[in-house]
Design a protein around this motif. Structure first.
Motif, mmCIF file in Angstrom:
data_model
loop_
_atom_site.group_PDB
_atom_site.id
_atom_site.type_symbol
_atom_site.label_atom_id
_atom_site.label_comp_id
_atom_site.label_asym_id
_atom_site.label_seq_id
_atom_site.Cartn_x
_atom_site.Cartn_y
_atom_site.Cartn_z
ATOM 1 N N LEU A 98 43.044 40.164 44.590
ATOM 2 C CA LEU A 98 42.617 40.371 45.967
ATOM 3 C C LEU A 98 43.172 39.259 46.845
ATOM 4 N N THR A 99 43.181 39.497 48.143
ATOM 5 C CA THR A 99 43.618 38.461 49.073
ATOM 6 C C THR A 99 42.496 37.450 49.285
ATOM 7 N N LEU B 258 40.755 38.041 40.894
ATOM 8 C CA LEU B 258 41.513 36.832 41.208
ATOM 9 C C LEU B 258 41.834 36.861 42.697
ATOM 10 N N TYR B 259 41.331 35.887 43.419
ATOM 11 C CA TYR B 259 41.606 35.789 44.855
ATOM 12 C C TYR B 259 42.843 34.914 45.063
ATOM 13 N N SER B 260 43.927 35.535 45.489
ATOM 14 C CA SER B 260 45.156 34.792 45.757
ATOM 15 C C SER B 260 46.063 35.643 46.640
ATOM 16 N N SER B 261 46.186 35.248 47.884
ATOM 17 C CA SER B 261 47.082 35.975 48.797
ATOM 18 C C SER B 261 48.538 35.811 48.381
ATOM 19 N N LEU C 215 49.761 35.535 45.250
ATOM 20 C CA LEU C 215 50.062 36.447 44.153
ATOM 21 C C LEU C 215 50.016 37.896 44.630
ATOM 22 N N TYR C 216 49.145 38.191 45.600
ATOM 23 C CA TYR C 216 49.081 39.539 46.164
ATOM 24 C C TYR C 216 50.411 39.904 46.824
ATOM 25 N N ARG C 217 50.964 39.004 47.611
ATOM 26 C CA ARG C 217 52.252 39.274 48.256
ATOM 27 C C ARG C 217 53.372 39.377 47.225
#
Length: 349
Positions: A193-194, A217-220, A222-224
């Motif tokens: 998730l972002t 997992l919150y990581s913008s 890794l999301y991008r």
């Protein structure tokens, strides 16, 4: 006091000696020049080695390779050539670069002469990349010059994605995998998730999830990264290199918060959740998922005699069942049994 004849004789002798000295000096200079010319002619003549690539022969001066000692050919023809594992064939030729086309190899030879590879039209950039990797030549924008910038930048992006995902794997993903392994689980399903996403589930009516043990997992960043299918392919390759199994990476809908509540007949309520499309990554660290590592033997259900009154009626039937379905015997039990208990057919020859 010398006479005139003696004086004349001495003058002739001195002149003769002088001429002889000059003659020998000139001959010595001539001989040195000839020797020097002979040495120079031997030095100037370059050594040639013949490389055979894809059935094509290339006569090359090995000194162009030794100028690049970090490459495969530089090490192959360097100072330790006699200790090299590559040996010439019966014709004295070196057969190298199996699986590489002669056209691509001819293009790569420019690197050893100029330090730059000018890729002509018709040469595949992925093939050129594979050849550079095989020959240990740096593949970057300082080395490769080509007309197809899209293909070149694609390969450079793959390099950058590989390094980037290595960092993400160590810093973000691996701690979650270790936590799952410590709980006795054999696989991990992670939803990315972002940083701005929020998850607000109704405790009484949680959303139906396909994955029971999914991690968040919150990581913008890794999301991008996972938005591009090319990066997902690189990530799969990295995870495969690290020995993981059953790798799946994609995009799926994930419920974040409830949108509305519907009342069903009978007073039952149903919560409608808002779903967002987010990347997920799933992998396992077991070789054979869901399979036993031991031999499974067939189990035959025995017929229990619960009524002693009817025991006489069932004995013959039970005997018939046993005759038609002999018990499955473990090979280890058979080997460990006493010699007297072994059947005749089981005795060693």
């Amino acid at each position: 006091m010398l006479s005139a004849s003696e004086d004349t004789h001495n003058c002739h002798f001195q002149d003769g000696s002088k001429r002889q000295t000059e003659y020998f000096n000139s001959q010595e200079r001539h001989g040195c020049t000839a020797l020097s010319s002979s040495i120079n002619s031997q030095t100037v003549t370059p050594e040639k080695v013949t490389l055979v690539v894809d059935g094509t022969r290339f006569a090359v001066n090995p000194q162009i390779f030794t100028a690049h000692p970090d490459t495969m050919l530089g090490r192959m023809f360097g100072p330790g050539r006699e200790y090299n594992f590559t040996r010439p064939n019966e014709k004295g030729e070196y057969e190298i670069a199996e699986g590489i086309s002669s056209a691509v190899f001819r293009t790569v030879l420019d690197y050893y002469k100029t330090g730059i590879i000018n890729c002509p039209d018709g040469i595949s950039i992925p093939d050129l990349r594979d050849t550079c990797d095989y020959l240990c030549i740096n593949f970057d924008f300082n080395t490769i010059k080509c007309q197809d910038l899209s293909a070149l930048l694609h390969e450079l992006s793959n390099d950058g994605a590989h390094k980037q995902f290595d960092s993400y794997l160590e810093e973000l993903i691996l701690p979650i995998m270790v936590d799952s392994a410590r709980k006795g689980e054999r696989e991990c399903h992670i939803v990315v998730l972002t940083d701005e996403d929020t998850v607000d589930w109704d405790e009484d009516h949680p959303p139906p999830m396909g994955e029971e043990y999914s991690q968040i997992l919150y990581s913008s960043k890794l999301y991008r990264f996972f938005k591009y299918i090319e990066n997902r392919d690189v990530a799969k390759a990295v995870l495969k290199e690290r020995g993981l199994k059953n790798i799946r990476i994609g995009i799926e809908g994930y419920p974040t918060c409830k949108e509305k509540v519907k009342r069903r007949p009978g007073g039952r309520s149903e919560v409608i959740y808002n779903y967002v499309q987010r990347p997920f990554i799933q992998m396992s660290w077991e070789k054979e998922e869901g399979k036993s590592r031991h031999v499974d033997f067939q189990c035959v259900r025995s017929k229990s005699l619960t009524n002693l009154v009817t025991v006489g009626d069932d004995v013959s039937e039970d005997h018939e069942v046993i005759m038609h379905h002999p018990p499955q015997v473990d090979e280890l039990d058979r080997l460990n049994a006493p010699f007297s208990q072994m059947a005749v057919n089981d005795l060693p020859d």
